[in-house]
Design a protein around this motif. Sequence first.
Motif, PDB file in Angstrom:
ATOM      1  N   HIS A 110    -118.539  42.771 -85.283  1.00  0.00           N
ATOM      2  CA  HIS A 110    -117.955  43.914 -84.593  1.00  0.00           C
ATOM      3  C   HIS A 110    -118.301  45.208 -85.324  1.00  0.00           C
ATOM      4  CE1 HIS A 110    -115.225  42.615 -87.743  1.00  0.00           C
ATOM      5  NE2 HIS A 110    -114.691  43.831 -87.760  1.00  0.00           N
ATOM      6  N   VAL A 111    -117.894  46.326 -84.721  1.00  0.00           N
ATOM      7  CA  VAL A 111    -118.077  47.654 -85.311  1.00  0.00           C
ATOM      8  C   VAL A 111    -116.708  48.176 -85.731  1.00  0.00           C
ATOM      9  CG1 VAL A 111    -118.756  50.043 -84.873  1.00  0.00           C
ATOM     10  CG2 VAL A 111    -120.136  48.172 -83.971  1.00  0.00           C
ATOM     11  N   VAL A 112    -116.600  48.617 -86.968  1.00  0.00           N
ATOM     12  CA  VAL A 112    -115.367  49.227 -87.458  1.00  0.00           C
ATOM     13  C   VAL A 112    -115.482  50.734 -87.254  1.00  0.00           C
ATOM     14  CG1 VAL A 112    -113.883  49.619 -89.443  1.00  0.00           C
ATOM     15  CG2 VAL A 112    -114.956  47.392 -89.119  1.00  0.00           C
ATOM     16  N   LEU A 113    -114.603  51.280 -86.419  1.00  0.00           N
ATOM     17  CA  LEU A 113    -114.606  52.702 -86.094  1.00  0.00           C
ATOM     18  C   LEU A 113    -113.474  53.371 -86.852  1.00  0.00           C
ATOM     19  CD1 LEU A 113    -115.606  55.125 -84.431  1.00  0.00           C
ATOM     20  CD2 LEU A 113    -114.088  54.383 -82.594  1.00  0.00           C
ATOM     21  N   LEU A 114    -113.841  54.250 -87.768  1.00  0.00           N
ATOM     22  CA  LEU A 114    -112.864  54.942 -88.595  1.00  0.00           C
ATOM     23  C   LEU A 114    -112.596  56.329 -88.027  1.00  0.00           C
ATOM     24  CD1 LEU A 114    -111.133  55.330 -91.089  1.00  0.00           C
ATOM     25  CD2 LEU A 114    -113.188  55.867 -92.385  1.00  0.00           C
ATOM     26  N   GLY A 115    -111.384  56.541 -87.514  1.00  0.00           N
ATOM     27  CA  GLY A 115    -110.995  57.835 -86.969  1.00  0.00           C
ATOM     28  C   GLY A 115    -110.965  57.817 -85.452  1.00  0.00           C
ATOM     29  N   LEU A 116    -109.822  58.214 -84.885  1.00  0.00           N
ATOM     30  CA  LEU A 116    -109.670  58.262 -83.428  1.00  0.00           C
ATOM     31  C   LEU A 116    -109.281  59.671 -82.997  1.00  0.00           C
ATOM     32  CD1 LEU A 116    -107.905  54.868 -82.566  1.00  0.00           C
ATOM     33  CD2 LEU A 116    -110.254  55.563 -82.062  1.00  0.00           C
ATOM     34  N   GLY A 117    -109.997  60.652 -83.549  1.00  0.00           N
ATOM     35  CA  GLY A 117    -109.821  62.032 -83.101  1.00  0.00           C
ATOM     36  C   GLY A 117    -110.659  62.289 -81.855  1.00  0.00           C
ATOM     37  N   LYS A 118    -111.090  63.526 -81.692  1.00  0.00           N
ATOM     38  CA  LYS A 118    -111.862  63.883 -80.494  1.00  0.00           C
ATOM     39  C   LYS A 118    -113.186  63.117 -80.449  1.00  0.00           C
ATOM     40  CE  LYS A 118    -111.866  68.148 -79.329  1.00  0.00           C
ATOM     41  NZ  LYS A 118    -112.121  69.606 -79.297  1.00  0.00           N
ATOM     42  N   ILE A 119    -113.923  63.104 -81.556  1.00  0.00           N
ATOM     43  CA  ILE A 119    -115.209  62.414 -81.582  1.00  0.00           C
ATOM     44  C   ILE A 119    -115.005  60.901 -81.557  1.00  0.00           C
ATOM     45  CG2 ILE A 119    -117.268  61.982 -82.979  1.00  0.00           C
ATOM     46  CD1 ILE A 119    -117.168  64.855 -83.875  1.00  0.00           C
ATOM     47  N   GLY A 120    -114.052  60.413 -82.351  1.00  0.00           N
ATOM     48  CA  GLY A 120    -113.803  58.980 -82.385  1.00  0.00           C
ATOM     49  C   GLY A 120    -113.393  58.417 -81.033  1.00  0.00           C
ATOM     50  N   THR A 121    -112.630  59.188 -80.270  1.00  0.00           N
ATOM     51  CA  THR A 121    -112.215  58.736 -78.944  1.00  0.00           C
ATOM     52  C   THR A 121    -113.410  58.583 -78.016  1.00  0.00           C
ATOM     53  OG1 THR A 121    -110.078  59.844 -79.228  1.00  0.00           O
ATOM     54  CG2 THR A 121    -110.722  59.262 -76.982  1.00  0.00           C
ATOM     55  N   ARG A 122    -114.323  59.539 -78.070  1.00  0.00           N
ATOM     56  CA  ARG A 122    -115.518  59.448 -77.222  1.00  0.00           C
ATOM     57  C   ARG A 122    -116.418  58.294 -77.661  1.00  0.00           C
ATOM     58  NH1 ARG A 122    -117.358  65.805 -76.380  1.00  0.00           N
ATOM     59  NH2 ARG A 122    -115.416  66.484 -75.360  1.00  0.00           N
ATOM     60  N   VAL A 123    -116.522  58.087 -78.959  1.00  0.00           N
ATOM     61  CA  VAL A 123    -117.337  56.972 -79.454  1.00  0.00           C
ATOM     62  C   VAL A 123    -116.727  55.644 -79.021  1.00  0.00           C
ATOM     63  CG1 VAL A 123    -118.121  55.786 -81.533  1.00  0.00           C
ATOM     64  CG2 VAL A 123    -118.260  58.273 -81.405  1.00  0.00           C
ATOM     65  N   LEU A 124    -115.401  55.540 -79.088  1.00  0.00           N
ATOM     66  CA  LEU A 124    -114.727  54.312 -78.666  1.00  0.00           C
ATOM     67  C   LEU A 124    -114.972  54.032 -77.188  1.00  0.00           C
ATOM     68  CD1 LEU A 124    -112.770  51.963 -78.993  1.00  0.00           C
ATOM     69  CD2 LEU A 124    -110.879  53.583 -78.679  1.00  0.00           C
ATOM     70  N   ALA A 125    -114.855  55.062 -76.352  1.00  0.00           N
ATOM     71  CA  ALA A 125    -115.090  54.863 -74.919  1.00  0.00           C
ATOM     72  C   ALA A 125    -116.517  54.421 -74.644  1.00  0.00           C
ATOM     73  CB  ALA A 125    -114.771  56.154 -74.164  1.00  0.00           C
ATOM     74  N   ARG A 126    -117.466  55.008 -75.367  1.00  0.00           N
ATOM     75  CA  ARG A 126    -118.863  54.651 -75.155  1.00  0.00           C
ATOM     76  C   ARG A 126    -119.150  53.224 -75.624  1.00  0.00           C
ATOM     77  NH1 ARG A 126    -122.842  54.572 -71.879  1.00  0.00           N
ATOM     78  NH2 ARG A 126    -124.904  54.620 -72.846  1.00  0.00           N
TER      79      ARG A 126
END
Length: 357
Positions: free
Chosen positions: A106-122
């Motif tokens: 899996h991918v560990v995504l650090l940070g769910l701010g403005k950029i992190g939210t868009r990266v998560l959706a993508r």
Amino acid sequence: MPLGSLFSARLRWSLAGLGLAVLVLTAASMVVTGEHPLHAAYVTLLDLFAINDPIGHGRARQILQLLNGLIGLLILPVLVAATLEAFGTFRSASTLRRPPRGLAGHVVLLGLGKIGTRVLARLHEMNVPVVCVEEDPEARGIPLARRLKVPCVIGDVTDEGVLEAAKIGRASALLAVTSVDATNLEAALYARSLHPLLRVSLRLFDDDFATAVYRTLRAAHPGALTRSRSVSSLAAPAFAGAMMGRQVLGAIPVERRVLLFAALDVAGRAELEGRTVAEAFRPGSWRVIALDTSGPAERSADLASPGGQGGGGLVWDLHPGYVLRPGDRVVLAATRHGLGSLLGRRRREDGTRASGA
């Protein structure tokens, strides 16, 4: 809500087994007593819940009553377990999922701010498994993670055990996109200590710092894939393009640099006017890649917009010997410094002419 989401498979099998046992006992009661099926089912339920009178005669009927009592004792813990599981399901519907056991790749995504939210959706659109790590339980991307049922770990990534809870040891990549450079760097260094071949992508503000981090991590872990990018540096061409009007058509990041595509008029530019396409080429600065063949009256101010090529079109396979004329408009691929040099010289020349007049 479907039954499968309320109860576990083990509990569903237990309920099915008890139901089957009740049916078997009901059928046995019908055979032994010869009663109507509805009355036999009624008597069986009374025996299950221990509210029937003891049987004074009939050995077979007494054995059935004992079996019904035994099944009734087994029903009570199953009903309690079903109640607790249903309550837990409703409560967990509004909470975040934890990373499941055995998760890997899996991918560990650090940070769910403005950029992190868009990266998560993508990443979710691309069906990439993700585990999010966020310190703030009220961050912008938390509702999205809850809605997408993405596993999350709430905690400071610099604390011991947080990255381990995100299964960083079995992850394929780390995306550190918080707004704090030190946090992103510390997380990357600690993750690499746990997983030396982990692919790491860092979001950093200062481009010089991002370059230094990239070189250091690449030297320390030559077998791993490392990328560090300055968001402000990548966004700068877009802001510059907006300030320049419609001249800049687009920008493409290439490693640590940005390649700009711009539409310029040849007239008044000594570096282009009267020169062949080959002569106008400046290595490391700019290169003519296309010619707008539409007439001056038909040209649109924005080549990037639909229908922006007027009545003509763009010629991409220009002959190196083609001489650029004052009435031509060309599309350039240029670096930031190269395009700035072209535009700056034009403004300086126009200012000199105006002062001389």
